[in-house]
Design a protein around this motif. Structure first.
Motif: not given
Length: 259
Positions: A233-248
């Motif tokens: 419940n800690e990660i959802f669309i609003e914050n998980g969507r930034f993971h791609g930017k971090q990895i990229a």
């Protein structure tokens, strides 16, 4: 250059110059090391394939693996860990197991579509994360008796037309036509460990750099809800969507820009 991205249930898509997406390929194992990975897959027709990759990003989500009750009858055909729609259950006795958003919303939807709904929850009260516009609705339906609810109660057996539960007042048998076990889901921890990713002891969080999201396995990144381990419940669309930017951003730093 190829970067393999594994999605839900270990399914794979590949990012490269000639092919963008491979649907229906289940990742069975990952071999090799940073810069020279080999990803072995099997498609829906049973045909095996192998992909070479310099880097891997794992974003497998968690909906494929429900948290099971572990009780007799859980695998009967009228038991589901996924809510579908309310209309087939008009005037039927439906038990919803759980006390968070999914359970509350399913119970309300079924009730308003004419089902006889009973809620069973192992905790003493509804979950604190229920949406603020859903909470008063479900609480009022329970208070009025329109949706009977058993708290501090657990299901012990599911039969063809009944469900047995343990309540603070003793065992209770409920008439039943269908069960929705809205007990949550969890990431595929076995798949993560098979890749070599370490998990924390208490919450099964993948060991990774919080900025780059590169795991303890060089060249393997994690993204999405699996970063939170069992705390889904800690990660959802609003914050998980930034993971791609971090990895990229980290890939760009290490490999250069990808066209």
């Amino acid at each position: 250059m190829r970067i393999i991205v594994t999605g839900g249930a270990g399914y794979v898509g590949s990012v490269c110059t000639s092919e963008l997406l491979r649907l229906g390929h289940r990742v069975e194992r990952v071999e090799g090391a940073d810069g020279r990975f080999s990803v072995h897959t099997r498609n829906e027709q049973g045909i095996v394939a192998q992909f070479a990759a310099r880097k891997i990003a794992v974003a497998t989500g968690y909906y494929d693996l429900p948290n099971r009750l572990g009780v007799p009858g859980e695998d009967l055909p009228h038991v589901s860990h996924y809510y579908t729609e309310p209309h087939p259950f008009w005037r039927q006795n439906v038990i919803v197991i759980g006390g968070k958003n999914s359970a509350a919303e399913a119970a309300l939807d079924l009730y308003r579509s004419g089902a006889n709904v009973t809620l069973v929850h192992r905790r003493a009260e509804l979950g604190p994360t229920i949406k603020y516009w859903v909470r008063p609705d479900i609480e009022n339906r329970i208070k009025s008796g329109e949706i009977p609810a058993y708290f501090d109660s657990t299901v012990t057996e599911i039969g063809n037309d009944y469900v047995l539960i343990n309540t603070p007042d003793g065992p209770v048998e409920l008439k039943n036509d269908f069960v929705f076990a809205m007990t949550g889901y969890h990431p595929d921890f076995d798949f993560l460990t098979s890749v070599g990713i370490e998990l924390s002891t208490e919450q099964c969080r993948p060991v990774c750099d919080p900025v780059t999201l590169e795991s303890n396995v060089p060249g393997v990144y994690v993204g999405g809800v699996i970063v939170a381990g069992s705390r889904t419940n800690e990660i959802f669309i609003e914050n998980g969507r930034f993971h791609g930017k971090q990895i990229a951003a980290h890939l760009k730093q290490k490999l250069g820009a990808v066209a």
